[in-house]
Enzyme design. Structure first.
Site, mmCIF file in Angstrom:
data_model
loop_
_atom_site.group_PDB
_atom_site.id
_atom_site.type_symbol
_atom_site.label_atom_id
_atom_site.label_comp_id
_atom_site.label_asym_id
_atom_site.label_seq_id
_atom_site.Cartn_x
_atom_site.Cartn_y
_atom_site.Cartn_z
ATOM 1 N N CYS A 181 -1.380 9.360 2.122
ATOM 2 C CA CYS A 181 -1.280 8.817 0.763
ATOM 3 C C CYS A 181 -2.466 9.227 -0.097
ATOM 4 O O CYS A 181 -2.354 9.312 -1.322
ATOM 5 C CB CYS A 181 -1.145 7.300 0.806
ATOM 6 S SG CYS A 181 -2.530 6.448 1.608
ATOM 7 N N GLU A 234 0.875 -1.174 0.000
ATOM 8 C CA GLU A 234 0.000 0.000 0.000
ATOM 9 C C GLU A 234 0.911 1.223 0.000
ATOM 10 O O GLU A 234 1.557 1.527 1.004
ATOM 11 C CB GLU A 234 -0.918 -0.009 1.215
ATOM 12 C CG GLU A 234 -1.891 -1.173 1.241
ATOM 13 C CD GLU A 234 -2.873 -1.156 0.092
ATOM 14 O OE1 GLU A 234 -3.126 -0.054 -0.451
ATOM 15 O OE2 GLU A 234 -3.388 -2.218 -0.269
#
Length: 489
Positions: free
Chosen positions: A290, A256
């Site tokens: 993110c 991720e």
């Protein structure tokens, strides 16, 4: 599990220590600096490759008994952990906020989501773990999910509690052991807090190991023969290295990674709502997310007014030490990251971007920044900044908006603001992202849902919610017959 009430957090318990089910003295230590104050916050143990090897050996031994533990007993551990964390949430949230350089509401958000993660983990052992498959008469054919064994978790500094626990909790719940290597800048939030809660809740010794450390410890965990899976959350550059290394060892890996996420503002959107959404998506936790809104794509008719209002909003957002003042933005995590943000902004302005607001800093406190006239080829357009910078890019029609949003190797999150849901959905269908939010900004996630991106944002897998069973177990095909068949050999 002790009947003595436990206080969380308790730095005296884990000062200069690692965790293997007990708090053990470490051969080396690392001192955590509070980003906002610039002074030591606490000292924890520092793991090396040898510590990782010992942890993996112990975890493998403990995992077998844990996988054989009755499901209700496994579930009860997570019920107790969730209740304990909920009871002591304010103190835990406060230390997480200080360690990560965050405003208190961000620390509180992490704790709330962590409680949900533990509650979800409590439900997993009591769910169905397989299927009955089609088979000829006289044979029973089953597919069942089994734990992988030991799962290695490497987590980042920005949302360390959630981004560790979203792997730790489900992996343990389905019968695995776990070794965590949290970011050395946030070892409490990324690991020691989890150890405090789960050990107090009665998790058996040896199932969870917390090993703060640097690249040596991380590489040892990825290479360890007894760890069949690595769950990594962090930068794309580090993810590539971990993916390559894990691939050589034929390990399952969940990556991720970063994002360059677009929030598209169509010309029928409400201007005030758009400015508010952009500010949150770009500036929450100093843009160190993110899913942060890395590009603001605004249709030409609204561009001038939106840029003006966004710049005014940015100038009004207070920046400072969240532990001392009521602020909207705290510090960047460290000097290296601040220099990265500053270099991208300065290079982009030199290339023709217009600095509408911000672009300044005092120490690690970087002001909310707005850049306009941002175009492809500029660093602000192309690179993940991980700082409080909103980049305004103008487009003329929906097809151009889609092309601009897709002009990146990342594929994590996107948002679209429009008075027409149908128009927004038609545009959303053209975007290459793992997450799509209609009439919301890009930082929109819940731990009960699948989360993941494609391309440079990850390896196309998802974590969270229904995706957890696929991540942390493997299928085993089982057939049963009353007697062995006869074969013509």
């Amino acid at each position: 599990m002790s009947d003595t009430p436990i206080r969380l957090p308790d730095p005296a318990r884990w000062h200069a220590k690692l965790f293997d089910g007990d708090w053990i003295e470490a051969d080396a230590t690392l001192t955590v600096i509070e980003p906002a104050a610039g002074t030591p916050l606490h000292t924890v143990g520092k793991a090396d490759a040898a510590a990782v090897t010992r942890a993996v050996t112990q975890a493998r031994e403990a995992q077998r008994a844990w996988a054989a533990t009755p499901p209700r007993e496994r579930a009860a551990v997570f019920h107790r952990a969730a209740a304990l964390l909920e009871a002591q949430a304010p103190a835990v949230a406060s230390l997480i906020a200080r360690e990560t350089g965050a405003i208190l509401p961000k620390g509180e958000h992490e704790v709330r989501e962590a409680i949900v993660l533990l509650q979800r983990a409590a439900a997993m052992p009591l769910q169905a773990t397989g299927q009955v498959l089609p088979s000829p008469p006289g044979r029973l054919s089953l597919a069942r999910r089994l734990p992988l064994g030991v799962v290695g978790v490497i987590s980042p500094f920005n949302f360390p509690l959630v981004l560790s626990l979203r792997s730790v909790a489900p992996a343990l719940a389905v019968g695995n052991a776990v070794v965590i290597k949290p970011d050395p800048r946030t070892p409490y939030a990324g690991g020691l807090a989890i150890a405090e809660v789960l050990s107090a809740a009665g998790l058996p010794k040896g199932l969870l190991h917390v090993l703060p450390g640097d690249a040596e410890a991380g590489q040892a965990l990825v290479e360890a023969p007894g760890v069949p899976m690595i769950a990594f959350t962090g930068s794309t550059a580090a993810g590539r290295r971990i993916g390559e290394l894990a691939g050589r060892h034929l390990k399952k890996v969940s990556l991720e990674l970063g994002g360059k996420n677009s929030l598209i503002v169509l010309d029928d959107a409400d201007l005030d709502q758009a400015v508010s959404a952009i500010a949150f998506g770009a500036y929450f936790h100093q843009g160190q997310i993110c899913m942060a809104t890395g590009r603001v794509l605004v249709q030409r008719r609204l561009a001038a007014a939106l840029t003006e209002r966004l710049a005014e909003k940015a100038r009004q957002l207070p920046v400072g030490d969240p532990a001392k003042d009521t602020v909207a933005l705290g510090p960047i995590i460290d000097r290296r990251q601040l220099d990265h943000v500053k270099a991208i902004v300065d290079d982009s302005v030199a290339a023709g971007a217009v600095l509408e607001a911000g672009g300044t800093h005092e120490g690690l406190f970087y002001a909310a920044t707005v850049l306009s006239n941002v175009r492809p080829g500029m660093r602000a357009f192309d690179e993940e900044i991980f700082g409080p910078v909103a980049n305004v890019i103008v487009f003329d029609d929906d097809d151009e908006a889609a092309a601009l949003a897709n002009s990146t190797d990342y594929g994590l999150s996107a948002g679209i603001l429009s008075a027409s849901v149908g128009r927004a959905m038609a545009l959303g269908d053209k975007l290459h992202t793992g997450l799509l939010h209609i009439n919301d900004q890009t930082v929109a996630d819940e731990v009960v849902n699948p989360f993941g991106g494609t391309g440079s944002s990850g390896n196309g897998t998802s974590v969270g919610g229904p995706a957890d069973w696929e991540q942390y177990t493997h299928w085993q095909w089982v057939t049963l017959k009353e007697t062995p068949p006869s074969y013509p050999f």
